[in-house]
Design an enzyme around this catalytic site. Structure first.
Site, PDB file in Angstrom:
ATOM      1  N   HIS A  92       1.216  -1.234  -0.089  1.00 19.43           N
ATOM      2  CA  HIS A  92       0.308   0.254   0.495  1.00 19.43           C
ATOM      3  C   HIS A  92       0.479   0.922  -0.264  1.00 19.43           C
ATOM      4  O   HIS A  92       1.466   1.732   1.013  1.00 19.43           O
ATOM      5  CB  HIS A  92      -0.837   0.182   1.664  1.00 19.43           C
ATOM      6  CG  HIS A  92      -1.979  -1.222   1.272  1.00 19.43           C
ATOM      7  ND1 HIS A  92      -2.945  -1.535   1.032  1.00 19.43           N
ATOM      8  CD2 HIS A  92      -1.652  -2.436   1.779  1.00 19.43           C
ATOM      9  CE1 HIS A  92      -3.286  -2.821   1.045  1.00 19.43           C
ATOM     10  NE2 HIS A  92      -2.547  -3.191   2.010  1.00 19.43           N
ATOM     11  N   THR A  93       1.067   1.887  -0.875  1.00 20.67           N
ATOM     12  CA  THR A  93       2.102   2.810  -1.048  1.00 20.67           C
ATOM     13  C   THR A  93       1.649   4.215  -0.868  1.00 20.67           C
ATOM     14  O   THR A  93       2.951   4.615  -0.323  1.00 20.67           O
ATOM     15  CB  THR A  93       2.509   3.288  -2.725  1.00 20.67           C
ATOM     16  OG1 THR A  93       0.730   3.426  -3.503  1.00 20.67           O
ATOM     17  CG2 THR A  93       3.076   1.956  -3.350  1.00 20.67           C
ATOM     18  N   CYS A  94       0.660   4.261  -0.688  1.00 16.87           N
ATOM     19  CA  CYS A  94       0.025   5.805   0.255  1.00 16.87           C
ATOM     20  C   CYS A  94       0.840   5.396   1.543  1.00 16.87           C
ATOM     21  O   CYS A  94       0.689   6.831   2.070  1.00 16.87           O
ATOM     22  CB  CYS A  94      -1.262   5.878  -0.216  1.00 16.87           C
ATOM     23  SG  CYS A  94      -2.143   6.048  -1.944  1.00 16.87           S
ATOM     24  N   PHE A  95       0.712   4.294   1.987  1.00 18.13           N
ATOM     25  CA  PHE A  95       0.814   4.691   3.393  1.00 18.13           C
ATOM     26  C   PHE A  95       2.298   3.564   3.872  1.00 18.13           C
ATOM     27  O   PHE A  95       2.007   3.322   5.657  1.00 18.13           O
ATOM     28  CB  PHE A  95      -0.246   3.733   4.347  1.00 18.13           C
ATOM     29  CG  PHE A  95      -1.559   4.275   3.796  1.00 18.13           C
ATOM     30  CD1 PHE A  95      -2.440   5.626   4.785  1.00 18.13           C
ATOM     31  CD2 PHE A  95      -3.104   3.124   2.658  1.00 18.13           C
ATOM     32  CE1 PHE A  95      -3.300   5.961   4.300  1.00 18.13           C
ATOM     33  CE2 PHE A  95      -3.447   3.802   2.947  1.00 18.13           C
ATOM     34  CZ  PHE A  95      -3.874   5.280   3.409  1.00 18.13           C
ATOM     35  N   TYR A  96       2.753   2.892   2.707  1.00 15.28           N
ATOM     36  CA  TYR A  96       4.130   2.189   3.004  1.00 15.28           C
ATOM     37  C   TYR A  96       4.424   1.768   3.745  1.00 15.28           C
ATOM     38  O   TYR A  96       5.265   0.808   4.431  1.00 15.28           O
ATOM     39  CB  TYR A  96       5.411   3.668   3.601  1.00 15.28           C
ATOM     40  CG  TYR A  96       4.988   5.102   2.763  1.00 15.28           C
ATOM     41  CD1 TYR A  96       5.405   5.544   2.028  1.00 15.28           C
ATOM     42  CD2 TYR A  96       4.493   6.110   4.160  1.00 15.28           C
ATOM     43  CE1 TYR A  96       5.480   6.526   1.165  1.00 15.28           C
ATOM     44  CE2 TYR A  96       4.794   7.021   3.325  1.00 15.28           C
ATOM     45  CZ  TYR A  96       5.194   7.406   2.380  1.00 15.28           C
ATOM     46  OH  TYR A  96       5.184   9.349   2.029  1.00 15.28           O
TER      47      TYR A  96
END
Length: 280
Positions: free
Chosen positions: A230-234
Protein backbone atom coordinates in the site's frame (compact mmCIF):
# COMPACT_ATOMS: atom_id res chain seq x y z
CA UNK A 1 13.89 24.26 -18.77
CA UNK A 2 16.94 24.49 -16.52
CA UNK A 3 15.19 26.99 -14.27
CA UNK A 4 12.27 24.58 -14.00
CA UNK A 5 14.69 21.79 -13.05
CA UNK A 6 16.14 24.08 -10.40
CA UNK A 7 12.66 24.71 -9.00
CA UNK A 8 12.03 20.97 -8.98
CA UNK A 9 15.26 20.32 -7.06
CA UNK A 10 14.28 23.05 -4.62
CA UNK A 11 10.85 21.49 -4.10
CA UNK A 12 12.46 18.10 -3.40
CA UNK A 13 14.80 19.73 -0.87
CA UNK A 14 11.97 21.48 0.95
CA UNK A 15 9.50 18.60 0.97
CA UNK A 16 12.15 15.91 1.69
CA UNK A 17 10.89 13.92 -1.26
CA UNK A 18 13.34 11.90 -3.32
CA UNK A 19 14.38 12.54 -6.92
CA UNK A 20 16.82 9.74 -7.87
CA UNK A 21 19.05 11.62 -10.30
CA UNK A 22 22.81 11.36 -10.71
CA UNK A 23 24.65 14.66 -11.12
CA UNK A 24 28.40 15.23 -10.70
CA UNK A 25 29.67 17.06 -7.59
CA UNK A 26 30.40 20.06 -9.84
CA UNK A 27 26.66 20.79 -10.03
CA UNK A 28 26.01 20.50 -6.31
CA UNK A 29 29.03 22.68 -5.50
CA UNK A 30 27.69 25.41 -7.78
CA UNK A 31 24.41 25.35 -5.89
CA UNK A 32 26.07 25.55 -2.46
CA UNK A 33 28.77 28.02 -3.46
CA UNK A 34 31.65 25.65 -2.70
CA UNK A 35 35.02 25.78 -4.43
CA UNK A 36 35.46 23.62 -7.52
CA UNK A 37 38.78 21.79 -7.96
CA UNK A 38 40.49 19.98 -10.82
CA UNK A 39 39.33 16.69 -9.28
CA UNK A 40 35.76 17.57 -10.23
CA UNK A 41 36.58 17.17 -13.93
CA UNK A 42 37.19 13.47 -13.35
CA UNK A 43 33.49 12.90 -12.58
CA UNK A 44 32.33 13.65 -16.13
CA UNK A 45 35.49 13.42 -18.28
CA UNK A 46 37.97 11.06 -16.68
CA UNK A 47 39.97 10.63 -19.89
CA UNK A 48 40.75 14.36 -20.16
CA UNK A 49 41.49 14.54 -16.45
CA UNK A 50 44.03 11.70 -16.72
CA UNK A 51 45.77 13.27 -19.73
CA UNK A 52 46.15 16.60 -17.95
CA UNK A 53 47.37 15.00 -14.73
CA UNK A 54 49.93 12.90 -16.62
CA UNK A 55 51.34 16.07 -18.16
CA UNK A 56 51.84 17.51 -14.69
CA UNK A 57 53.40 14.35 -13.31
CA UNK A 58 56.34 14.37 -15.70
CA UNK A 59 59.73 14.64 -13.94
CA UNK A 60 60.78 18.27 -13.50
CA UNK A 61 64.47 17.45 -13.98
CA UNK A 62 64.07 16.16 -17.55
CA UNK A 63 67.08 16.73 -19.81
CA UNK A 64 66.97 18.74 -23.00
CA UNK A 65 66.40 15.69 -25.18
CA UNK A 66 63.41 14.61 -23.10
CA UNK A 67 61.94 18.11 -23.35
CA UNK A 68 62.28 18.10 -27.12
CA UNK A 69 60.75 14.64 -27.35
CA UNK A 70 57.82 15.80 -25.21
CA UNK A 71 56.98 18.65 -27.59
CA UNK A 72 57.33 16.47 -30.68
CA UNK A 73 55.25 13.57 -29.35
CA UNK A 74 52.53 15.75 -27.86
CA UNK A 75 52.30 18.12 -30.84
CA UNK A 76 49.37 20.00 -29.32
CA UNK A 77 48.54 23.68 -29.34
CA UNK A 78 46.90 25.85 -26.70
CA UNK A 79 43.32 24.73 -27.29
CA UNK A 80 40.97 22.34 -25.54
CA UNK A 81 37.79 20.47 -26.42
CA UNK A 82 34.59 21.13 -24.50
CA UNK A 83 31.97 18.49 -23.75
CA UNK A 84 29.98 19.42 -26.87
CA UNK A 85 33.05 18.98 -29.10
CA UNK A 86 33.68 22.70 -29.49
CA UNK A 87 37.35 23.71 -29.73
CA UNK A 88 38.30 26.82 -27.74
CA UNK A 89 41.58 28.69 -27.47
CA UNK A 90 43.16 28.94 -24.03
CA UNK A 91 45.34 31.93 -24.94
CA UNK A 92 45.13 34.51 -27.74
CA UNK A 93 46.07 32.88 -31.05
CA UNK A 94 46.15 29.55 -29.21
CA UNK A 95 45.66 27.55 -32.40
CA UNK A 96 49.12 28.59 -33.50
CA UNK A 97 50.96 28.31 -30.18
CA UNK A 98 52.42 24.88 -29.47
CA UNK A 99 52.82 23.40 -26.00
CA UNK A 100 56.35 22.58 -24.92
CA UNK A 101 57.78 21.13 -21.72
CA UNK A 102 58.15 24.52 -20.03
CA UNK A 103 54.63 25.71 -20.83
CA UNK A 104 52.80 22.47 -20.02
CA UNK A 105 51.90 23.59 -16.49
CA UNK A 106 50.31 26.76 -17.83
CA UNK A 107 48.38 24.73 -20.40
CA UNK A 108 47.10 22.30 -17.77
CA UNK A 109 46.03 25.14 -15.49
CA UNK A 110 44.15 26.93 -18.27
CA UNK A 111 42.60 23.70 -19.58
CA UNK A 112 41.24 22.78 -16.15
CA UNK A 113 39.83 26.27 -15.67
CA UNK A 114 38.13 26.29 -19.06
CA UNK A 115 36.61 22.84 -18.63
CA UNK A 116 35.33 23.57 -15.14
CA UNK A 117 33.63 26.80 -16.21
CA UNK A 118 32.15 25.52 -19.48
CA UNK A 119 28.71 24.88 -17.91
CA UNK A 120 28.62 28.07 -15.87
CA UNK A 121 25.66 29.67 -17.68
CA UNK A 122 23.58 26.48 -17.49
CA UNK A 123 24.35 26.03 -13.80
CA UNK A 124 23.52 29.68 -13.16
CA UNK A 125 20.07 29.12 -14.68
CA UNK A 126 19.63 26.02 -12.51
CA UNK A 127 20.62 27.99 -9.42
CA UNK A 128 18.26 30.83 -10.34
CA UNK A 129 15.37 28.40 -10.50
CA UNK A 130 16.28 26.72 -7.22
CA UNK A 131 16.57 30.01 -5.32
CA UNK A 132 13.00 30.78 -6.32
CA UNK A 133 12.05 27.96 -3.96
CA UNK A 134 14.92 27.78 -1.44
CA UNK A 135 16.58 30.79 0.16
CA UNK A 136 20.10 31.25 -1.19
CA UNK A 137 21.42 31.64 2.34
CA UNK A 138 20.17 28.16 3.22
CA UNK A 139 22.05 26.68 0.26
CA UNK A 140 25.25 28.49 1.23
CA UNK A 141 25.03 26.92 4.70
CA UNK A 142 24.45 23.39 3.32
CA UNK A 143 27.44 21.14 2.39
CA UNK A 144 27.08 19.85 -1.17
CA UNK A 145 27.08 16.21 0.00
CA UNK A 146 24.16 16.92 2.33
CA UNK A 147 22.26 18.73 -0.42
CA UNK A 148 22.71 15.81 -2.80
CA UNK A 149 21.60 13.29 -0.16
CA UNK A 150 18.57 15.39 0.79
CA UNK A 151 17.36 15.60 -2.81
CA UNK A 152 18.47 12.29 -4.32
CA UNK A 153 18.42 9.96 -1.33
CA UNK A 154 20.89 7.22 -0.54
CA UNK A 155 21.85 5.37 -3.76
CA UNK A 156 22.40 2.14 -1.85
CA UNK A 157 19.90 0.46 0.46
CA UNK A 158 21.79 -0.75 3.54
CA UNK A 159 19.85 -3.31 5.55
CA UNK A 160 20.50 -1.61 8.88
CA UNK A 161 19.35 1.76 7.52
CA UNK A 162 16.17 0.14 6.22
CA UNK A 163 15.58 -1.53 9.58
CA UNK A 164 15.93 1.78 11.41
CA UNK A 165 13.15 3.34 9.31
CA UNK A 166 10.77 0.40 9.66
CA UNK A 167 7.82 0.19 12.05
CA UNK A 168 5.65 -2.83 12.78
CA UNK A 169 1.96 -3.58 12.99
CA UNK A 170 2.90 -7.20 13.57
CA UNK A 171 4.87 -8.97 16.28
CA UNK A 172 8.46 -7.88 15.66
CA UNK A 173 9.72 -11.20 17.01
CA UNK A 174 7.50 -13.31 14.75
CA UNK A 175 8.96 -15.77 12.27
CA UNK A 176 7.49 -13.75 9.38
CA UNK A 177 9.49 -10.66 10.35
CA UNK A 178 12.63 -12.76 10.89
CA UNK A 179 12.29 -14.34 7.46
CA UNK A 180 11.63 -10.96 5.87
CA UNK A 181 14.90 -9.51 7.13
CA UNK A 182 16.78 -12.66 6.23
CA UNK A 183 15.41 -12.39 2.69
CA UNK A 184 16.23 -8.67 2.48
CA UNK A 185 19.78 -9.34 3.68
CA UNK A 186 20.31 -11.94 0.95
CA UNK A 187 19.24 -9.52 -1.79
CA UNK A 188 21.48 -7.26 -3.82
CA UNK A 189 21.20 -3.47 -3.52
CA UNK A 190 19.31 -3.39 -6.81
CA UNK A 191 16.81 -5.96 -5.55
CA UNK A 192 16.33 -4.14 -2.24
CA UNK A 193 15.78 -0.95 -4.22
CA UNK A 194 13.04 -2.67 -6.24
CA UNK A 195 11.33 -3.95 -3.07
CA UNK A 196 11.53 -0.47 -1.57
CA UNK A 197 9.96 0.99 -4.71
CA UNK A 198 7.24 -1.67 -4.64
CA UNK A 199 6.27 -0.69 -1.09
CA UNK A 200 6.89 3.08 -1.01
CA UNK A 201 6.97 4.23 -4.64
CA UNK A 202 10.56 5.43 -4.24
CA UNK A 203 13.72 3.46 -4.92
CA UNK A 204 16.07 5.23 -2.50
CA UNK A 205 16.33 5.95 1.18
CA UNK A 206 15.18 7.75 3.22
CA UNK A 207 11.81 6.04 3.19
CA UNK A 208 9.41 4.70 5.81
CA UNK A 209 8.32 1.08 5.84
CA UNK A 210 5.46 -0.50 7.80
CA UNK A 211 5.25 -4.29 8.07
CA UNK A 212 1.87 -5.91 8.61
CA UNK A 213 0.42 -9.40 8.60
CA UNK A 214 -1.27 -10.66 5.44
CA UNK A 215 -4.68 -12.19 6.06
CA UNK A 216 -4.70 -15.46 4.10
CA UNK A 217 -8.19 -16.54 2.96
CA UNK A 218 -9.46 -19.68 4.66
CA UNK A 219 -8.35 -22.90 3.03
CA UNK A 220 -5.68 -21.29 0.82
CA UNK A 221 -1.97 -22.00 0.84
CA UNK A 222 0.04 -19.09 2.35
CA UNK A 223 3.01 -19.98 0.15
CA UNK A 224 0.91 -19.37 -2.96
CA UNK A 225 0.12 -15.79 -1.92
CA UNK A 226 2.04 -12.69 -2.95
CA UNK A 227 2.83 -9.83 -0.56
CA UNK A 228 0.63 -6.76 -0.90
CA UNK A 229 1.90 -3.19 -0.84
CA UNK A 230 0.00 0.00 0.00
CA UNK A 231 2.29 2.74 -1.31
CA UNK A 232 0.19 5.60 0.08
CA UNK A 233 0.84 4.31 3.60
CA UNK A 234 4.25 2.63 2.97
CA UNK A 235 2.72 -0.64 4.17
CA UNK A 236 3.73 -4.17 3.23
CA UNK A 237 1.43 -7.08 4.10
CA UNK A 238 3.44 -10.29 4.48
CA UNK A 239 1.88 -13.77 4.21
CA UNK A 240 3.14 -16.36 6.75
CA UNK A 241 5.50 -18.20 4.41
CA UNK A 242 7.12 -21.43 5.50
CA UNK A 243 10.73 -20.40 4.89
CA UNK A 244 13.07 -17.58 3.91
CA UNK A 245 13.54 -18.92 0.37
CA UNK A 246 9.84 -18.60 -0.39
CA UNK A 247 9.73 -15.17 1.26
CA UNK A 248 12.55 -13.92 -0.98
CA UNK A 249 11.07 -15.43 -4.14
CA UNK A 250 7.62 -13.97 -3.54
CA UNK A 251 8.97 -10.53 -2.61
CA UNK A 252 11.12 -10.33 -5.73
CA UNK A 253 8.36 -11.62 -7.98
CA UNK A 254 5.95 -8.98 -6.69
CA UNK A 255 8.52 -6.18 -6.77
CA UNK A 256 9.86 -6.93 -10.24
CA UNK A 257 6.51 -7.51 -11.92
CA UNK A 258 4.28 -4.87 -10.37
CA UNK A 259 3.38 -2.38 -13.13
CA UNK A 260 1.28 -0.01 -11.07
CA UNK A 261 3.71 1.37 -8.50
CA UNK A 262 3.88 4.49 -10.70
CA UNK A 263 1.57 5.54 -13.49
CA UNK A 264 4.52 5.84 -15.89
CA UNK A 265 6.24 2.65 -14.76
CA UNK A 266 5.96 -0.28 -17.11
CA UNK A 267 8.46 -2.72 -15.65
CA UNK A 268 11.19 -4.23 -17.75
CA UNK A 269 9.00 -5.94 -20.30
CA UNK A 270 9.39 -9.44 -18.92
CA UNK A 271 8.47 -11.55 -15.93
CA UNK A 272 11.19 -11.75 -13.31
CA UNK A 273 12.62 -15.25 -13.10
CA UNK A 274 14.12 -15.75 -9.66
CA UNK A 275 15.03 -19.37 -10.44
CA UNK A 276 17.85 -18.14 -12.72
CA UNK A 277 19.70 -16.86 -9.67
CA UNK A 278 19.82 -20.32 -8.18
CA UNK A 279 21.38 -21.69 -11.37
CA UNK A 280 24.14 -19.06 -11.16
Amino acid sequence: QLQFLGKLLGAMFRTEDCLPVMFPPRLWKELTGEKVTSEDLRDWDEASYNVLQNMLNLPVDADQQDKENFAEELHTNFVTYLSDGQVVELVPNGHHKMIDFDTRELYVKLAFEKRLEESHSQLAALLHGMTRVVDRRVLLLTPWQELELSICGEPEVPVEALKSSTSYEIDQQSSVVTMFWEAITEMTDRERSQVLKFVTGRSRLPARLVLRAFQVPDGEDPNAQLPTAHTCFYQLDLPPYNNTKTMKERLLYAAMNCHTTELDFRGEGQVYDYSSEEED
